[in-house]
Design an enzyme around this catalytic site. Structure first.
Site, short mmCIF file in Angstrom:
data_model
loop_
_atom_site.label_atom_id
_atom_site.label_comp_id
_atom_site.label_asym_id
_atom_site.label_seq_id
_atom_site.Cartn_x
_atom_site.Cartn_y
_atom_site.Cartn_z
N GLU A 79 0.80 -1.22 0.00
CA GLU A 79 0.00 0.00 0.00
C GLU A 79 0.84 1.28 0.00
O GLU A 79 0.41 2.29 -0.55
CB GLU A 79 -0.94 0.01 1.22
CG GLU A 79 -2.00 -1.08 1.22
CD GLU A 79 -3.03 -0.91 0.11
OE1 GLU A 79 -3.18 0.22 -0.41
OE2 GLU A 79 -3.68 -1.91 -0.23
N SER A 350 -47.62 -1.38 -13.34
CA SER A 350 -49.03 -1.66 -12.99
C SER A 350 -49.29 -1.82 -11.50
O SER A 350 -50.45 -1.95 -11.10
CB SER A 350 -49.50 -2.93 -13.73
OG SER A 350 -49.58 -2.68 -15.12
#
Length: 636
Positions: A79, A350
């Site tokens: 990292e 619907s």
């Protein structure tokens, strides 16, 4: 040459002056201490703890001294290899990232150090904007001027996300390998270090091949950065990985409540009872969460959604109270934490029609009221026409009853009803549920778009015999002294008339009724669960929705694509139906109950032919007001 040299020194002096001022401001500006006791505990409906967080994340905090050096080496190596030598920023990484981003015209690569990542995880969102990057830079400077490298790394490793609802290296060690940090092998540590870069990609429980690829990349990086030697590297890459064994049910337990707990925390923040920016807070939140209902919801989504690209959202409400018993904002929390049930506005199609027909019942319609259904072009105004079509452009070309119109989801009948009532009627009814729409002809066919929880709330009002209260997750909140600072009030109001609502509820049984088969089949035929329920489905090109209920539960399910792709496969359109049916069957799997509503003194049951609404000994049972006469004539 002298001018260039002079300019260089001026730029250098200005740059150093800016950096000095930048770090000075960071030093004199207070920052929340990541060691403070920020705690949230969340309890289910039985007051059983199902979530606890410390310092904003659900993790067990371990001190820097408790973290093995190999874990520190692996994370730093992959990292931020210059972590212990910079002041929060890695200039070389930043320059490289800036060059790539300028070429791409957007932020595609970050130069973030561990300090910046920790600042983002603790205080910011994941949005990729320059504004957020500037805030991140200042927070990183604050961290570097207020805390040691060891303290920052401790905070980072205790709050980093590993997917599956797991935060922190200690909890990750137990979740993936069932080991303490001290028991982990280097091979296992390297695999853990690879997961946070993309938990949905590199979790070994999601994609073992990707996880191993990332693990070996980290081991190569550790070799390159001289954290391990060649002999160790060759030995470790040959070691097999033994993951903790889960059955499917146990594995899902860690992320089972993810969407629910996020919703609870968001609601507590919205109500002002939780402020994540406070330096110290501690609260207990008691909810309406039903772990059994949540597991049923998640199980059915996993079981019935076999399309890897398809998303699904669902919600279960309790009638008469509107307590949220379960919620799923997507097919898998570890992959996407976005809660589609709460925030995604989808076309309801619907499923809007029952509210329209409730209004019609109030205006004198009965289940037997008929309209001629045929292809029709309606003159909406002197300059506007509208021609709704039925599914597959099929029409009965004959009068049909309200029963049959609901069962088959006839669009022409709905449009005639809408225009008969006036287009403002449906708009006004929606506004009573907090849904604002402009009056228009197509609204009766469900062209409105709003979140699933709003739609579920409408149906839950039907399920509650017309009683309405807003959906609620939180029952009670207590502070760190166990003082009640919030108590939920159901605040129930009679929003709809009970008699018309009960007639409508029985009408919504028609979607399962084979005697309604006419020019097409009943929309939920074959999807009726083993208990008595009412239901309506709705389908657009992009969305498939099913909402239904009995006196115990209201269940709403949506499926579709996040990118609004058209659903071409008929099987994909039926996913929500299969899930909905499976939920009710599983909810009552070990019960002999079959609850349904009772007729009031004002109502009576009549056996009618559901297609034309006429009395028939071979018909089906529907409910009517006592004084109503079954209509045989077609409405104008």
């Amino acid at each position: 040459m002298k001018l260039l040299l002079k300019a260089f020194f001026i730029v250098l002096i200005v740059g150093f002056s800016f950096l000095f001022l930048f770090y000075l401001i960071a030093f004199i500006t207070p920052i929340s201490n990541f060691g403070d006791n920020n705690r949230i505990r969340i309890f289910d409906q039985n007051q059983v703890l199902f979530y606890e967080s410390n310092n904003s994340h659900a993790s067990s905090w371990v001190s820097y001294e408790e973290i093995p050096q190999t874990i520190i080496d692996s994370f730093v190596s992959i990292e931020d290899k210059h972590y212990f030598y910079h002041f929060g920023f890695d200039p070389l990484r930043i320059i490289k990232a800036m060059i790539i981003n300028m070429k791409e015209g957007d932020i595609h690569q970050g130069g973030s150090t561990i300090t910046q990542q920790y600042a983002k995880n603790q205080y910011l969102t994941n949005e990729q904007t320059w504004q957020r990057k500037i805030k991140e830079a200042f927070l990183a400077a604050q961290l570097e001027t207020h805390y040691t490298k060891e303290q920052i790394l401790e905070g980072y490793l205790n709050t980093i996300y590993f997917g599956h609802g797991i935060y922190g290296i200690s909890d990750a060690s137990f979740f993936f390998f069932d080991k303490t940090l001290q028991e982990l092998s280097l091979s296992e540590i390297a695999m853990l270090a690879g997961i946070p870069n993309g938990p949905a990609i590199y979790s070994p429980f999601i994609n073992l091949e990707n996880s191993i690829f990332r693990q070996q990349l980290i081991l190569q990086t550790m070799l390159h950065n001289q954290y391990i030697d060649e002999a160790t590297y060759q030995k470790v890459i040959q070691q097999p990985i033994q993951l903790k064994q889960y059955d499917e049910e146990s594995l899902s337990q860690s992320e089972l409540s993810g969407y629910y707990r996020d919703a609870v925390i968001a609601q507590a923040i919205d109500m002002g009872y939780l402020d994540p920016q406070k330096i110290s807070y501690s609260i207990d939140i008691y909810t309406y969460y039903d772990p059994m209902a949540q597991r049923v919801l998640v199980n059915q989504i996993k079981k019935e959604n076999t399309n890897p690209d398809m998303e699904v959202a669902g919600i279960i409400l309790q009638p008469y109270t509107s307590h949220v018993k379960a919620i799923s904002g997507g097919k898998e929390y570890s992959i996407s934490q976005y809660n589609r049930a709460l925030y995604s506005k989808r076309q309801v199609a619907s499923t809007i029609k029952p509210l329209l027909y409730y209004l019609a019942l109030q205006e004198g319609f009965t289940p037997s009221t008929t309209f001629l259904s045929q292809y029709t072009t309606f003159q909406i105004s002197p300059i506007e026409t509208y021609a709704p079509t039925n599914y597959n452009h099929v029409y009965p070309d004959a009068p049909i009853s309200l029963i049959n119109a609901i069962s088959l989801s006839d669009n022409v009948y709905a449009m005639k009803t809408h225009l008969y009532l006036g287009v403002e009627a449906l708009t006004n009814a929606l506004s009573r549920f907090g849904i604002e729409e402009e009056p228009n002809a197509s609204l009766a066919l469900g062209t409105a778009s709003f979140p699933l929880i709003k739609l579920a709330s409408i149906y839950n009002t039907f399920a509650s015999e017309g009683l309405y209260s807003p959906p609620a997750f939180i029952q009670q909140i207590q502070d760190d002294q166990q003082h009640v600072i919030y108590q939920h009030d159901n605040n129930v109001v009679a929003l709809l008339q009970a008699n018309e609502t009960l007639i409508l509820n029985q009408l919504l049984r028609s979607t399962f009724d084979i005697k309604n088969n006419h020019y097409t089949i009943a929309t939920m035929l074959g999807y009726e669960p083993n208990v008595t329920t009412a239901c309506k489905s709705g389908t657009s090109d992009w969305d498939s929705i099913v909402v239904g209920f009995n006196p115990h539960y209201t269940v709403a399910i949506w499926n579709g694509y996040d990118d609004n792709r058209i659903m071409d496969d008929v099987k994909d359109r039926r996913i929500s139906k299969r899930i909905w049916k499976g939920i009710f069957n599983e909810l009552y799997q070990e019960s002999t109950e079959n609850p349904w509503y009772q007729l009031t003194p004002d109502l009576e049951a009549r056996k009618v032919n559901p297609i034309n609404g006429e009395l028939s000994t071979f018909g089906s049972w529907y409910w009517y007001l006592q004084e109503e006469i079954v209509e045989f004539a077609e409405m104008d």
